[in-house]
Design an enzyme around this catalytic site. Structure first.
Site, PDB file in Angstrom:
ATOM      1  N   HIS A 127       7.274 -29.297 -19.436  1.00 53.99           N
ATOM      2  CA  HIS A 127       6.077 -30.072 -20.417  1.00 53.99           C
ATOM      3  C   HIS A 127       5.006 -29.061 -20.489  1.00 53.99           C
ATOM      4  O   HIS A 127       4.099 -29.380 -21.264  1.00 53.99           O
ATOM      5  CB  HIS A 127       5.563 -31.309 -19.585  1.00 53.99           C
ATOM      6  CG  HIS A 127       4.604 -31.022 -18.546  1.00 53.99           C
ATOM      7  ND1 HIS A 127       4.572 -30.258 -17.719  1.00 53.99           N
ATOM      8  CD2 HIS A 127       3.267 -31.623 -18.529  1.00 53.99           C
ATOM      9  CE1 HIS A 127       3.537 -30.209 -16.709  1.00 53.99           C
ATOM     10  NE2 HIS A 127       2.531 -31.156 -17.433  1.00 53.99           N
ATOM     11  N   HIS A 148      -6.964 -31.380 -21.283  1.00 55.87           N
ATOM     12  CA  HIS A 148      -6.705 -32.016 -22.424  1.00 55.87           C
ATOM     13  C   HIS A 148      -7.504 -31.121 -23.518  1.00 55.87           C
ATOM     14  O   HIS A 148      -8.468 -30.607 -23.447  1.00 55.87           O
ATOM     15  CB  HIS A 148      -7.179 -33.408 -22.473  1.00 55.87           C
ATOM     16  CG  HIS A 148      -6.456 -34.086 -21.188  1.00 55.87           C
ATOM     17  ND1 HIS A 148      -7.088 -35.034 -20.575  1.00 55.87           N
ATOM     18  CD2 HIS A 148      -5.144 -34.317 -21.291  1.00 55.87           C
ATOM     19  CE1 HIS A 148      -6.071 -35.495 -19.682  1.00 55.87           C
ATOM     20  NE2 HIS A 148      -5.055 -34.998 -20.055  1.00 55.87           N
ATOM     21  N   GLU A 189      -5.795 -28.161 -30.466  1.00 58.88           N
ATOM     22  CA  GLU A 189      -5.705 -26.800 -30.520  1.00 58.88           C
ATOM     23  C   GLU A 189      -5.313 -26.379 -32.035  1.00 58.88           C
ATOM     24  O   GLU A 189      -4.115 -27.051 -32.292  1.00 58.88           O
ATOM     25  CB  GLU A 189      -4.915 -26.030 -29.481  1.00 58.88           C
ATOM     26  CG  GLU A 189      -4.980 -24.586 -29.280  1.00 58.88           C
ATOM     27  CD  GLU A 189      -4.486 -24.191 -27.999  1.00 58.88           C
ATOM     28  OE1 GLU A 189      -4.997 -24.526 -26.863  1.00 58.88           O
ATOM     29  OE2 GLU A 189      -3.171 -23.830 -28.031  1.00 58.88           O
TER      30      GLU A 189
END
Ligand code: 5GP
Ligand code: MN
Ligand code: MN
EC number: 6.5.1.-
Length: 476
Positions: free
Chosen positions: A399, A203, A206
């Site tokens: 994803h 996780h 950014e």
């Protein structure tokens, strides 16, 4: 993987014809090299999923697919409740509604360069990250119930973000059909202090700059231009989702026999959609979706606070928020018939094409942003959903890059400290509470994301819009 087992449908689609107990084919989207590198388990797991009752059309694996618990990560499967279809906790994954949201900033990358270390430190101080990290918010039981019903809308009501944000979130920020009563005390307890936290490992929050635009028209509609800065947040439903996944996997595995379901693999534990457990799981899973939506909304608020201090000119507006671990009730045309289906996407991103009624008005003309992580040291991508995606994969795409090796293998190959230093020399500032976590997440531990998104594009699952590269990464 031995590619000779497959019927080649196209350069990026490979089919395993039904055999044994398979009710439908298994289809893997990948180019030849990605397919050859994929582990055998992906084909085995996708084939096992094809054996489940009520599955429709095919069991799919996206180009980033890799081995998972029961279902492959990167797996997509849709079930029809009227044909004995099932819902599977393993088909959603443990981190229910893990997903990505991307925010526009209105800043040019040069504005970041001027303050990069200060921004990195301020984000690291302002965003709780790491295993078991806790936040400033502590929920009593009634507040927890409200959050589980209200999702991001609940967070906005409490001052975390703006009402306009909700337009840009799947389900408008609030998943209907959530049943907070179906969420156990243990799950609630684990979540009490975890709202507004990133969690660990994969996780991240950014700061990225756009280094290439593939589709100027769609990019403009999304508000993206080369040189501009965006912020992406990847996290999910923290301890609550994990607890729900764990509890229902166990319960569904025990109850399967009673429902007359023969499991090809115990990890594929599932229950008929119309059963009591199936309904209870759906209610709890939807509550966990709301937890994840609220969590990403609170993190957005925290990021805005940091930017307001370090870069007051920034205006963080939400492009889109999309989950990649869910089971959603959706209508899709199958064999010329419009049907209600329970679409499981586990490590797969929903990718609605232009005109889809569930998209916000501002995006309906172009299609849904598909937000794809790469790694902290490589590019990430923004794609857009297509209409042919419905026929191909119930509107689903990859994803991420997908892991190429296990976390354990990665820690034997890389050292966290050295990685942080190498990336800093390349202008990418990493801040993380765990150097071991950084090593587990080494860019080299992932597949080549450019190749994965190109395969998604070529297969027609979603089309390339823009490439972004990291400047600052807060890693859980
Ligand atoms: P997952 O949801 O399976 O945990 O991760 C989704 C994807 O995020 C991974 O397949 C990987 O490509 C990507 N990812 C993991 N860590 C980072 C990171 O620090 N930055 C970016 N941009 N992407 C990442
Ligand atoms: Mn996750
Ligand atoms: Mn995720």
């Amino acid at each position: 993987m031995d590619i000779n087992r497959f019927t080649k449908v196209s350069d990026t689609a490979w089919r395993l014809e039904p055999q044994g107990a398979m009710r439908v084919p298994a289809v893997i989207y990948a180019d030849e090299a990605l397919l050859a590198d994929m582990d055998d388990k992906v084909a085995e797991q996708a084939s096992n999923v094809a054996m489940l009752p009520g599955i429709v059309q095919a069991s799919y694996a996206m180009p980033d697919a890799h081995w998972g618990y029961g279902f492959p990560i990167g797996g997509v499967a849709a079930f029809d409740a009227e044909q004995g279809g099932v819902v599977s906790a393993g088909g959603v994954g443990f981190d229910v509604s893990c997903g990505v949201r991307t925010l526009l900033t209105g800043l040019d990358h040069r504005a970041i360069e001027a303050v990069q270390p200060r921004l990195a430190d301020a984000l690291f101080a302002g965003i709780p990250a790491g295993l078991g990290s806790t936040g400033q918010i502590h929920l009593r039981d009634q507040q927890m119930t409200d959050m589980l019903r209200g999702g991001a809308a609940w967070a906005v009501e409490r001052g975390f973000g703006q009402p306009e944000d909700l337009e840009r979130i799947e389900e408008r920020g609030q998943m209907a059909g959530a049943d907070p009563e179906a969420v156990s005390q243990q799950a609630r307890k684990r979540q009490r202090n975890e709202m507004g936290t990133l969690g660990s490992g994969n996780h991240y929050l950014e700061v990225q700059h756009i280094t290439r635009v593939f589709d100027p028209e769609v990019a403009a509609a999304f508000g993206l231009a080369e040189g501009q800065v965006v912020v992406s947040i990847h996290c999910g439903s923290r301890g609550l989702g994990h607890q729900i996944g764990t509890e229902f996997l166990r319960e569904m595995a025990i109850a399967a026999k009673g429902h007359g379901i023969e499991l090809p693999d115990r990890e594929l534990a599932c229950a008929p959609i119309h059963s009591e457990i199936g309904q209870r799981y759906l209610g709890a899973m939807r509550a966990a979706i709301n937890c994840a939506l609220a969590n990403r909304q609170i993190l957005t608020h925290l990021a805005r606070e940091v930017f307001a201090e370090v870069l007051p000119d920034a205006n963080l507006r939400l492009l889109y928020d999309v989950s990649h671990n869910t089971c959603k009730t959706e209508r899709h045309v199958v064999d010329g018939r419009d049907r209600e289906l329970y679409v499981h996407r586990k490590g797969a991103t929903r990718a609605f094409g232009p005109g889809h009624p569930d998209l916000p008005e501002a995006l309906r003309g172009v299609g849904q942003p598909v937000l794809i992580g790469g790694s902290m040291g490589t590019a990430s991508y923004i794609l857009v959903g297509t209409n042919e995606g419905e026929r191909l994969s119930f509107n689903s795409a990859c994803h991420g890059a997908g892991r190429a090796m296990s976390r354990h293998q990665a820690t034997r190959q890389w050292r966290g400290r050295a990685l942080v230093d190498e990336l800093a020399a390349r202008g990418i500032l990493i801040r993380s509470p765990s150097l071991r976590g950084v090593a587990e997440e080494a860019p080299g531990a992932y597949k080549d994301v450019s190749r994965v998104v190109q395969a998604s594009h070529d297969a027609g699952l979603a089309r390339l819009v823009a490439r972004v590269e990291p400047m600052v990464c807060i890693k859980g």
